[in-house]
Design a protein around this motif. Structure first.
Motif, PDB file in Angstrom:
ATOM      1  N   SER A 188      -7.284  -7.942  11.676  1.00 41.17           N
ATOM      2  CA  SER A 188      -7.929  -7.353  10.491  1.00 41.17           C
ATOM      3  C   SER A 188      -6.969  -6.407   9.764  1.00 41.17           C
ATOM      4  O   SER A 188      -7.321  -5.286   9.405  1.00 41.17           O
ATOM      5  CB  SER A 188      -9.200  -6.591  10.886  1.00 41.17           C
ATOM      6  OG  SER A 188     -10.161  -7.446  11.447  1.00 41.17           O
ATOM      7  N   ALA A 189      -5.748  -6.863   9.575  1.00 40.25           N
ATOM      8  CA  ALA A 189      -4.709  -6.009   9.008  1.00 40.25           C
ATOM      9  C   ALA A 189      -4.859  -5.877   7.497  1.00 40.25           C
ATOM     10  O   ALA A 189      -5.582  -6.638   6.844  1.00 40.25           O
ATOM     11  CB  ALA A 189      -3.335  -6.563   9.361  1.00 40.25           C
ATOM     12  N   GLY A 190      -4.153  -4.908   6.947  1.00 40.96           N
ATOM     13  CA  GLY A 190      -4.190  -4.701   5.510  1.00 40.96           C
ATOM     14  C   GLY A 190      -2.982  -3.935   5.023  1.00 40.96           C
ATOM     15  O   GLY A 190      -2.225  -3.346   5.813  1.00 40.96           O
ATOM     16  N   ARG A 191      -2.793  -3.946   3.711  1.00 40.91           N
ATOM     17  CA  ARG A 191      -1.747  -3.159   3.043  1.00 40.91           C
ATOM     18  C   ARG A 191      -2.398  -1.895   2.523  1.00 40.91           C
ATOM     19  O   ARG A 191      -3.451  -1.947   1.874  1.00 40.91           O
ATOM     20  CB  ARG A 191      -1.118  -3.964   1.917  1.00 40.91           C
ATOM     21  CG  ARG A 191      -0.026  -3.216   1.145  1.00 40.91           C
ATOM     22  CD  ARG A 191       0.682  -4.159   0.177  1.00 40.91           C
ATOM     23  NE  ARG A 191       1.783  -3.503  -0.521  1.00 40.91           N
ATOM     24  CZ  ARG A 191       1.709  -3.033  -1.768  1.00 40.91           C
ATOM     25  NH1 ARG A 191       0.568  -3.163  -2.454  1.00 40.91           N
ATOM     26  NH2 ARG A 191       2.742  -2.451  -2.338  1.00 40.91           N
ATOM     27  N   LEU A 192      -1.774  -0.770   2.808  1.00 39.47           N
ATOM     28  CA  LEU A 192      -2.308   0.526   2.394  1.00 39.47           C
ATOM     29  C   LEU A 192      -1.523   1.046   1.202  1.00 39.47           C
ATOM     30  O   LEU A 192      -0.295   1.178   1.266  1.00 39.47           O
ATOM     31  CB  LEU A 192      -2.223   1.521   3.555  1.00 39.47           C
ATOM     32  CG  LEU A 192      -2.723   2.945   3.287  1.00 39.47           C
ATOM     33  CD1 LEU A 192      -4.228   2.946   3.068  1.00 39.47           C
ATOM     34  CD2 LEU A 192      -2.350   3.859   4.453  1.00 39.47           C
TER      35      LEU A 192
END
Length: 356
Positions: A188-192
């Protein structure tokens, strides 16, 4: 050194093994895709396991991390334990602990970590650019982090700024943007992306190094579980599958490959235990954390490749359960920084510290 789990640690590990084992089935993980298993997270929280991390220490977290890795369970358990509970408990003010720890304990709040420190995030303390970062309790962050594991589940992110100061950011605040990112492992990764986002300072000098060492140790524990799970599947497969009228496991080449994978897995486990034990005993453990990270990266990569290889043609099936261990093992290798970079950092630390 005594790595024997306490009664509380053993009980928590046994409960985690049962819940992860019962609910982290292959079919459920396929259905979850790259997202988190919400029902599993709910069960873990109902059992009090996120809060148990605070009570059982880093060694307890490593034991629980093994169980998550063994089943490749898709929940932000270890990330929230490291970057939330242990970080706030160890470095937060009384006010921060009173406000942040209760929701982290019961799982209504989830923490992710934007680590290690990168030059892309800068902190400006309240009071303007001339204010000292060390004295600030609040500030603004700007910059971006390309990949934050479990970001899509997080209510809070522990951000390491370029100057190695630590800041807590709420994902719902203005100036905070999270964008989904797919990786090889379903985390469940993402770019911050931060644009003048409000943040509160956590800890002071040395907090960054301590949290980073804790994270390395905990994720080495995850890798120990991933490798153990991969090897268990390989043993089951080679024991049941026959070639030329006898099980594959009777072939010497298979036995030696499995034995090497077992020794590598045990090395990952014992180095993670040592680092965690030293942390809980109040001893220096920076070098031990790097040692565990190196074993998790270098040996972990060997083990998950062996797991694929020992499955023969079956291991080439992307839908086979063993492939999930392979993806997790490779993703953990990257997440820990890669064995070469970790080994270089360990060497530099040993030179700096000199002989004991």
């Amino acid at each position: 050194m005594d790595f024997t789990p306490s009664e509380e640690q053993a009980a928590a590990q046994g409960l985690a093994a049962r819940i992860f084992g019962d609910l982290s089935t292959h079919d459920r993980m396929v259905a979850a895709g790259s997202g988190t298993d919400a029902e599993l997270w709910k069960e873990l929280c109902a059992a009090g396991l996120p809060g148990a991390v605070e009570e059982t220490g880093l060694l307890g977290l490593v034991l629980l991390a093994e169980e998550q890795g063994r089943t490749t369970a898709q929940v932000p358990f270890v990330a929230s334990g490291v970057y939330g509970l242990l970080a706030v408990a160890g470095h937060g003010t009384d006010e921060q602990r009173g406000r942040l720890l209760p929701p982290l304990r019961d799982g209504t709040a989830v923490a992710a970590g934007a680590f290690p420190a990168r030059g892309t995030v800068r902190a400006e303390p309240d009071g303007g650019p001339d204010a000292t970062t060390q004295a600030a309790t609040g500030g603004r962050l700007s910059g971006s982090v390309a990949l934050v594991p479990w970001l899509r589940d997080a209510t809070h992110v522990l951000v390491a700024a370029a100057d190695r100061s630590l800041w807590i950011v709420r994902t719902t605040d203005p100036g905070v943007v999270t964008e989904p990112v797919e990786t090889t492992a379903p985390w469940s990764a993402g770019r911050l992306v931060l644009d003048g986002a409000p943040a509160e300072r956590l800890g002071g000098a040395g907090a960054y190094e301590e949290v980073l060492a804790t994270a390395r140790t905990a994720f080495a524990g995850v890798q120990a579980g991933v490798c153990a799970g991969s090897l268990a599947r390989a043993v089951e497969h080679t024991g049941a599958r026959e070639q030329f009228g006898r099980p594959l496991s009777t072939n010497q080449a298979v036995l030696l490959r499995a034995a090497d994978a077992y020794m590598d897995t045990e090395a990952i486990r014992v180095t993670a235990y040592e680092a965690a034990w030293r942390h809980d005993e109040g001893l220096s453990y920076g070098a031990q954390a790097l040692n565990s990270a190196w074993w998790a990266s270098e040996a972990g990569r060997r083990v998950v490749h062996a797991g694929q290889h020992l499955h023969g043609g079956t291991g080439a099936d992307l839908d086979h359960p063993v492939h999930r261990h392979f993806l997790w093992g490779r993703q953990l290798d990257a997440h820990l920084g890669g064995s070469g970079a970790v080994l270089q950092e360990l060497g530099e630390l040993l030179v700096k510290e000199g002989p004991e």
